[in-house]
Design an enzyme around this catalytic site. Structure first.
Site, PDB file in Angstrom:
ATOM      1  N   GLU A 254      -9.760  40.414 112.101  1.00 13.64           N
ATOM      2  CA  GLU A 254      -9.175  41.844 111.534  1.00 13.64           C
ATOM      3  C   GLU A 254      -8.113  41.308 110.960  1.00 13.64           C
ATOM      4  OE1 GLU A 254      -7.991  43.989 114.885  1.00 13.64           O
ATOM      5  OE2 GLU A 254     -10.128  44.000 115.685  1.00 13.64           O
ATOM      6  N   LYS A 256      -4.237  41.249 110.080  1.00 13.18           N
ATOM      7  CA  LYS A 256      -2.969  41.420 111.132  1.00 13.18           C
ATOM      8  C   LYS A 256      -2.404  41.887 110.107  1.00 13.18           C
ATOM      9  CE  LYS A 256       0.459  38.977 114.052  1.00 13.18           C
ATOM     10  NZ  LYS A 256       2.013  39.786 113.143  1.00 13.18           N
ATOM     11  N   ARG A 276       6.105  50.444 119.779  1.00 14.20           N
ATOM     12  CA  ARG A 276       5.810  49.599 120.617  1.00 14.20           C
ATOM     13  C   ARG A 276       6.797  49.214 121.935  1.00 14.20           C
ATOM     14  NH1 ARG A 276       4.876  43.784 119.145  1.00 14.20           N
ATOM     15  NH2 ARG A 276       5.271  42.462 120.313  1.00 14.20           N
ATOM     16  N   PHE A 346      -6.776  50.046 115.460  1.00 15.43           N
ATOM     17  CA  PHE A 346      -7.256  48.767 115.661  1.00 15.43           C
ATOM     18  C   PHE A 346      -8.245  49.417 117.149  1.00 15.43           C
ATOM     19  CE2 PHE A 346      -3.408  47.517 114.969  1.00 15.43           C
ATOM     20  CZ  PHE A 346      -2.929  47.255 116.636  1.00 15.43           C
TER      21      PHE A 346
HETATM   22  P1  AMP Z   1       3.757  39.546 116.899  1.00 13.05           P
HETATM   23  O1  AMP Z   1       4.156  41.077 117.040  1.00 13.05           O
HETATM   24  O2  AMP Z   1       3.637  38.786 115.985  1.00 13.05           O
HETATM   25  O3  AMP Z   1       3.048  39.126 118.256  1.00 13.05           O
HETATM   26  O4  AMP Z   1       2.198  40.586 116.768  1.00 13.05           O
HETATM   27  C1  AMP Z   1       1.335  40.754 116.934  1.00 13.05           C
HETATM   28  C2  AMP Z   1       1.239  41.885 116.500  1.00 13.05           C
HETATM   29  O5  AMP Z   1       0.431  42.029 115.649  1.00 13.05           O
HETATM   30  C3  AMP Z   1       0.882  43.388 117.256  1.00 13.05           C
HETATM   31  O6  AMP Z   1       1.469  43.614 117.851  1.00 13.05           O
HETATM   32  C4  AMP Z   1       0.857  44.324 116.256  1.00 13.05           C
HETATM   33  O7  AMP Z   1       1.840  45.258 115.842  1.00 13.05           O
HETATM   34  C5  AMP Z   1       0.369  43.704 114.914  1.00 13.05           C
HETATM   35  N1  AMP Z   1      -1.065  43.502 114.026  1.00 13.05           N
HETATM   36  C6  AMP Z   1      -1.090  44.117 112.979  1.00 13.05           C
HETATM   37  N2  AMP Z   1      -2.374  43.898 112.721  1.00 13.05           N
HETATM   38  C7  AMP Z   1      -3.669  44.181 114.159  1.00 13.05           C
HETATM   39  C8  AMP Z   1      -4.431  43.997 114.306  1.00 13.05           C
HETATM   40  N3  AMP Z   1      -5.596  44.488 113.624  1.00 13.05           N
HETATM   41  N4  AMP Z   1      -4.749  44.085 115.990  1.00 13.05           N
HETATM   42  C9  AMP Z   1      -3.189  43.856 117.109  1.00 13.05           C
HETATM   43  N5  AMP Z   1      -2.421  43.414 115.753  1.00 13.05           N
HETATM   44  C10 AMP Z   1      -2.161  43.828 115.108  1.00 13.05           C
END
Ligand code: AMP
Length: 561
Positions: A254, A256, A276, A346
Site C-alpha cells: 500500500e 504510505k 495517534r 487501510f
Molecule cells: P512511522 O510513523 O514512520 O512509524 O510509520 C507508520 C505510520 O505510517 C503509521 O502510523 C501511519 O500513520 C502511517 N501510514 C500511512 N499509510 C499507511 C498504510 N497504508 N498502512 C499503515 N500505516 C500507514
C-alpha cells in the site's frame, strides 16, 4: 478499604527493590490485597498514572501548581519550595521535607489533629477526578485546593509519593511489563492471556479486575469495546524491498500516506475519531466525522487510517498543517475549509459486533472495502497483492512521485496486533530513518541564549519499567526563534532546576535525525547518538510511543551489519 498510606508503603518497598522479579512479586501482592473497586486505581497509580491511557481525562497538574499547593500546605513560600527542589533534586523528597516543617510554620486544620486524616486510596482518586474536571475560570484555585487538602491529610512520607503521583512521575520502576506480569502472578492467569486482554481493552486496570473476578476465563472473555480506543499497530523499517517481498512470497503493498493516523469508532450514527495518541479529536474534524457517517456502511465499526491534507496540486501538505487541524478548538469550520482532509482507510478491527483483529489482513481488507463507499473525501486506496519485486518498486516510485512517504509492505496473512511493532507491517521510505525520543531534561543557554533552554536531554523508553533512559543531547542547529518557542512549550514541564540544568517531565517527543548510533558508557541506555539534529516536535506521539531500548539495540546491530 485500602488507605493511601498502604499504597505508599508498598511504593517505598518497591522503590528499594532492585530486581524486576522481586518487584513483580511485590506488585502482585499489592494487587491481590486490594478490593475490586480499588484494583483499577491501584493498577494505574503504581505505574504513575491516574487514568487509563485511552481515557479523555487529564490531570493537568503542572509543577508550578504543585509548588503552590505545597507552599500552602506547608506554610513555606513558593521560593522556599523551589529551593528545596533544587537542593534535593526530587519533588517527592521536597514534599516530605516541606510537610515535616508544617506544624511549626502553619496552623492548618489537620495540624491540630493528633493523627492526620487517613486518606483512602479511593479518596485520592476522587480528588484527582475533581482536579481533572476543573476547567475554565477558577479552575486553578479548585485544583490547588484539592491538592492542598490531600497534602494536609498526609504525613510527610505519604506526601512524598502523593506529590510524585500528582505530576504523574512516580519513578519506582514499575511500567506496563511489570504490571502485566504481576496481574498474571497475582491471579494465576497465563501472561499471554493478560497480554491479549490488554491488547483488546488497552486498560490494565480492567484486565486486573477480570483476572481477580474470574481468572483466565474472564480475562480471555475481554473484548474490544466501541469508543474505547486500542493501541495502533505499528510498522518496522525495512531497508530492502527485495528480501522482504521474497520472504513473504506474496506481499500486500500500500502507499504510505503522508498524513496523520486516526482510529475511528462508528457506533450507529455516532462517530468518534482518535488521534495517534488516542486523544478524542472528533470536534476538530467535522469533515471526517461526516464522511464516515455517510460513507461507511456499517452499524458499528472500528477503523484505522491516515488523514491527509492535499494541496491544490494534489500533493500532501506538510505534517504541521495537518496538526493545525487536529489541535483546532475554535473556528473549526474555517480551518476545515482552509485545510481540507482526505481519509485513507487501510484496516478494520471491528465490524457489526464482531472483533476482526484475528482475521488475516486479506479478510479484513475485504470486509473494509465491502463497507466503505469511495468518494473524494474518504477511500480505501489500492492494495497490490504481489510477489513481483518490479511491481513493488513501481508502486514505490509512484507513491513518492505523488508526494507520499513510500510504501507499506504487509504480510497478507497477519492479524492486527495493537501496539506491536513487528515484521507483519514493514515501511520503506527513502529518507534517513529518524528516532522519536522523549525530552527528559535540558540546560539553560548562555550569553545571548540565557533565557532559552539551549539544549535538550533525550531518552528512549523501557516499557517494562516505565523508565526513560538517556541517550544523548540535542541543541546545535536550532534557530533562536525555535528555541524561544520550545522554551515556552517546556515552561510548565520543569520539575527541577539546579544551576543551568533542568529536569523536565517526560511529555514531549522530538523526532531526531542522526548519523549513527554508538555504544556509550556515558548514558544510562548504553548508547549515544552521533550528530543528533532536531527534525520536528512530534505532537502526535506520546512518550510511551518513543523508541524503545530494544529498538535502539536493533538499529545499532543493523548498522553494524
Ligand atoms: P512511522 O510513523 O514512520 O512509524 O510509520 C507508520 C505510520 O505510517 C503509521 O502510523 C501511519 O500513520 C502511517 N501510514 C500511512 N499509510 C499507511 C498504510 N497504508 N498502512 C499503515 N500505516 C500507514
Amino acid at each position: 478499604m485500602t488507605s493511601f498510606k498502604d499504597f505508599t508503603d508498598a511504593c517505598r518497598m518497591i522503590e528499594q527493590t532492585p530486581g524486576s522479579l522481586e518487584m513483580t512479586g511485590q506488585v502482585a501482592e499489592l494487587l491481590r490485597k486490594v478490593s475490586c473497586d480499588e484494583l483499577p486505581v491501584v493498577t494505574y497509580f503504581i505505574m504513575g498514572e491516574v487514568f487509563p491511557s485511552w481515557s479523555d481525562e487529564e490531570l493537568g497538574i503542572g509543577t508550578s501548581l504543585l509548588y503552590t499547593a505545597l507552599s500552602k500546605a506547608s506554610g513555606l513560600s513558593v521560593k522556599d519550595i523551589e529551593n528545596l527542589v533544587r537542593e534535593t533534586g526530587d519533588i517527592g523528597k521536597t514534599a516530605a521535607l516541606a510537610l515535616s516543617k508544617r506544624s511549626k510554620n502553619q496552623a492548618t486544620f489537620s495540624s491540630f489533629l493528633e493523627e492526620p486524616q487517613q486518606l483512602l486510596i479511593l479518596d485520592v482518586f476522587e480528588r484527582f477526578k475533581k482536579i481533572a474536571k476543573a476547567t475554565g475560570k477558577g479552575s486553578q484555585n479548585a485544583k490547588i485546593k484539592n491538592l492542598q487538602y490531600m497534602l494536609n491529610s498526609s504525613s510527610p512520607e505519604v506526601a512524598r509519593y502523593l506529590a510524585r503521583l500528582a505530576i504523574e512521575e512516580l519513578r519506582i520502576g514499575v511500567g506496563e511489563g511489570i504490571v502485566r506480569d504481576s496481574i498474571a502472578k497475582a491471579f494465576d492467569v497465563p501472561v499471554a492471556d493478560v497480554e491479549r486482554g490488554f491488547m483488546l481493552t488497552n486498560d490494565l486496570g480492567a484486565v486486573a479486575v477480570a483476572a481477580k473476578r474470574g481468572g483466565a476465563t474472564e480475562v480471555t472473555g475481554l473484548s474490544l469495546e466501541l469508543n474505547r480506543p486500542i493501541k495502533m499497530m505499528l510498522a518496522q523499517i525495512t531497508p530492502n524491498i527485495e528480501t522482504v517481498v521474497h520472504e513473504m512470497e506474496t506481499a500486500a503493498i500500500e502507499w504510505k500516506f503522508d498524513g496523520a493516523r486516526v482510529q475511528i469508532h462508528k457506533d450507529g450514527d455516532s462517530v468518534t475519531i482518535f488521534s495517534r495518541k488516542l486523544e478524542n479529536v472528533t470536534n476538530s474534524l467535522p469533515d471526517i466525522e461526516a464522511a464516515v457517517r455517510e460513507h461507511v456502511k456499517a452499524g458499528s465499526a472500528i477503523l484505522d487510517g491516515e488523514a491527509v491534507a492535499i494541496d491544490e496540486n494534489g500533493k500532501p501538505r506538510a505534517f504541521q498543517e495537518i496538526l493545525k487541524r487536529f489541535r483546532r478548538k475554535y473556528d473549526v469550520e474555517v480551518t476545515a475549509r482552509e485545510i481540507p482532509l482526505t481519509l485513507n482507510l487501510f484496516d478494520i478491527m471491528y465490524l457489526n459486533g464482531e472483533t476482526m483483529i484475528d482475521l488475516p489482513l486479506t479478510e479484513r481488507r475485504a470486509a473494509l472495502t465491502g463497507c466503505v463507499e469511495n468518494t473524494g473525501s474518504i477511500k480505501v486506496d489500492e492494495q497490490l497483492l504481489t510477489g513481483d519485486v518490479k511491481a513493488v518498486n513501481r508502486m514505490y516510485d509512484e507513491a513518492l512521485k505523488a508526494g507520499h512517504e513510500g510504501i507499506m509492505i504487509k504480510n497478507p496473512n497477519s492479524p492486527y496486533s495493537p501496539g506491536k511493532r513487528g515484521k507483519n507491517w514493514l515501511k520503506k521510505k527513502p529518507i534517513m530513518e529518524t528516532l522519536d525520543l522523549v525530552v527528559i531534561g535540558g540546560e539553560w543557554g548562555q550569553g545571548r541564549r540565557t533565557n532559552f533552554i539551549g539544549s535538550y536531554k533525550l531518552a528512549c523508553y523501557e516499557p517494562d519499567t516505565g523508565r526513560f533512559l538517556p541517550i544523548g543531547n540535542v541543541g546545535t542547529g536550532i534557530t533562536d526563534e525555535k528555541l524561544a518557542e520550545l522554551t515556552q512549550l517546556f515552561s510548565d514541564l520543569i520539575v527541577i532546576e539546579s544551576g543551568r540544568e533542568i529536569e523536565l517531565k517526560p511529555e514531549v517527543v522530538f523526532e531526531i535525525a542522526f548519523e549513527e548510533i554508538q555504544k556509550s558508557p556515558n548514558y544510562e541506555s548504553g548508547y549515544a547518538l552521533r550528530f543528533p539534529r532536531l527534525v520536528n516536535v512530534r505532537d502526535d506521539k506520546s512518550p510511551e510511543e518513543a523508541e524503545t531500548l530494544e529498538r535502539i539495540e536493533g538499529i545499532y546491530s543493523a548498522q553494524r551489519k
